[in-house]
Design an enzyme around this catalytic site. Sequence first.
Site, short mmCIF file in Angstrom:
data_model
loop_
_atom_site.label_atom_id
_atom_site.label_comp_id
_atom_site.label_asym_id
_atom_site.label_seq_id
_atom_site.Cartn_x
_atom_site.Cartn_y
_atom_site.Cartn_z
N GLU A 44 -67.79 11.33 26.42
CA GLU A 44 -68.23 11.91 27.69
C GLU A 44 -69.73 12.06 27.79
OE1 GLU A 44 -66.06 15.30 29.48
OE2 GLU A 44 -64.86 15.17 27.66
N ASP A 115 -61.08 15.22 23.47
CA ASP A 115 -61.22 16.63 23.12
C ASP A 115 -59.83 17.21 22.98
OD1 ASP A 115 -63.95 16.58 23.15
OD2 ASP A 115 -64.14 17.28 25.21
N TYR A 324 -65.31 22.13 17.47
CA TYR A 324 -65.00 22.13 18.90
C TYR A 324 -64.87 23.56 19.41
CZ TYR A 324 -62.90 20.67 23.30
OH TYR A 324 -62.63 20.45 24.63
#
EC number: 5.6.2.1
Length: 699
Positions: A44, A115, A324
């Site tokens: 992204e 993700d 994350y």
Amino acid sequence: MAKSKVVEKDKKNELDNQSADIELKGQSKNEESKGGKKKVIIVESPAKAKTIERILGNDYQVISSKGHIRDLPQKQFGVDLNSLKLDFEIIPGKESVVEQIKKMTSGKEVLLPSDQDREGEAIAWHLSTILGVKGKNIITFTEITERAIKEAVKNPREIDMNKVNAQLARRVLDRIVGYMISPLLWRIIKDARSAGRVQSAALKIICERERERYRFVPQKYFKVWIDIAGLKAYLTKVDGKKIKPTDITEEISKDVLQKVKSVRLVDIDVKEVRKNPPAPFITSTLQQDAASKLGFPVSKTMKIAQELYEGVDTKEGHTAFITYMRTDSTRVSDVAKEAAEKFILKNFGREYLNESSEVASKKGSKTKGKVQDAHECIRPVDVNITPEKAKELLDKDHHKLYELIWKRFIASQMSSAIYKQYSYDFESGKYVFEASIRERIFDGFEKVYTIDNEPSEKHKELKVDQEYLVEPKSAEAQTTPPDRYTEASLVKTLEMEGIGRPSTYATIIQTLLDRGYVVKKRKTLIPTILGFVVNHYLEQRFPDIVDKGFTAEMEKELDEVENGKKDWKEVVKSFLKEFNKDLERAKNEFFAIDFDTDITCEDCSGNYKLKVGKYGLYLHCPNCKTNKALKSDVFGVIDGNKLYVLEEQESQEENGEKNSVQSEESSANSGNRKFYRKRRTSGSKKSSTKSASSKAKKK
């Protein structure tokens, strides 16, 4: 005005398009210079691309899509409510980006990092659909490190369509609510912007708290205590019965001040208590801690955390610092546990190791429903990059957040702190005073996580059955209304109620602020009059949408879709069945904004009414027919069918705004005292002390 915004938006899209085009062309030239790479990874963000390419070297080309590339159309509904067929389109301004990606991936193996949440899986699905990529092309990782990335590319998997379907259901539900309710809002309330599914439930929570504060009637009570050997012992029993502080009357207070001249120590209880380490951060707890300790808004916390995860430029190269940041799992990988154990052994000693490395990671959050995925907690990718070392690599705010994450993680893997707790009971006639104090005998995890002040040692000189001279003290106080929400406390409430998910908390709050339904004053969230009016309309016409129980139940159903237990279309159709009933009623029944107010008309001394006109909310006097603009800095509470204006009682200086830099929570405490209803009395405290300074004396 609307046209101007469209033009500005078109210009922005054009610039974004050109920027992405230039970036992708540059990547293409870079590919040619390296002889052509056979594998392409599409991520992204440019920052993430830079970090991953540095790790993988010349075998892979890593390019960025610069965010989402496909969504439901901006100017059309895009959903067939009968078949639930979705009409996706390339996001305006991203057309050339898509074309460039197609050219650069033609004939090559494509890998799509996802993700580890629904939205991430859906983005990967959109890309794979556009590129016609099938099979095992999804790679997942929770940290951007050499070990994690190389392991991920060795083990690609297929797209998890259950996750994708859960995200599609969420997107469709949000589109239905926003697209169908918003026009009705605009028709009735000109100032209203729109109505979102989850945001509306959050708005009601904030409005209910403000209404609760307005209805609150303070109760006077007295605090009664004695100072003895460095302790503050409070009155807790009268005639052998426990008494709550709020039940201590002025009569009791005066009696204690007049009659108590000395007290006898009747009991000492000493016990060892253990204070367990906190669990490592998940998204919500990171947001709350960053708000209370650093004063960071939720949106700022998530922005910095994302940059720390994707990688930032340092003098040692583009480096990722944390795992994350969107997760509701406190799980710690075996590799991370081992690294933390080695660090703790080396720097603190074996006694500082957690008795069970599983203790902290099993705590989890108190979220209603299930944790969205069994992923990892938020932690540093390398515990050896201590806050001291990171200070040389990061700017001030990035370092602050990293230090918070690093300390929390290391603390979670350390042993418990051990305290010796002393409890004292003092008696004088029918009155009993109690005091307690803790003395830390082993710091454990608090060696890195907190610093406690050392308590006084004077209390150890106290002996049972000894009598001590005292001079009791008393202070008048009032019960206080519940605090307004801060961003941190609202996130905690949303999490506990099961409303939204880690990836949505920041957006929920920011949307309410952007729409003007809520403002932030001294770090507290205060509903505007417009916010109350919108909430009132939604409560009357779409009660399910603002009901936190209903919203939480929808989240559970989305979880079941993700688990493969429910079909996403059936979930949406079930929602539509009830929603359509409310929608038809709202379309066909008349609804007027017409509230009584407690605002006095200057011309006739009657009370204004709150109405809505061509230019939004205004005040109208039914007696003399005069109208008055409603100022944007006026706050109020709609209770029943009446608007009560709130008045500002304290100056900024009285609230401590002069020279202090406060955290969100400390600022919130003063902000929570700032607005009161007109008929509420001032909350000033009176003190009644028998002596300004008294020392306990052994008789």
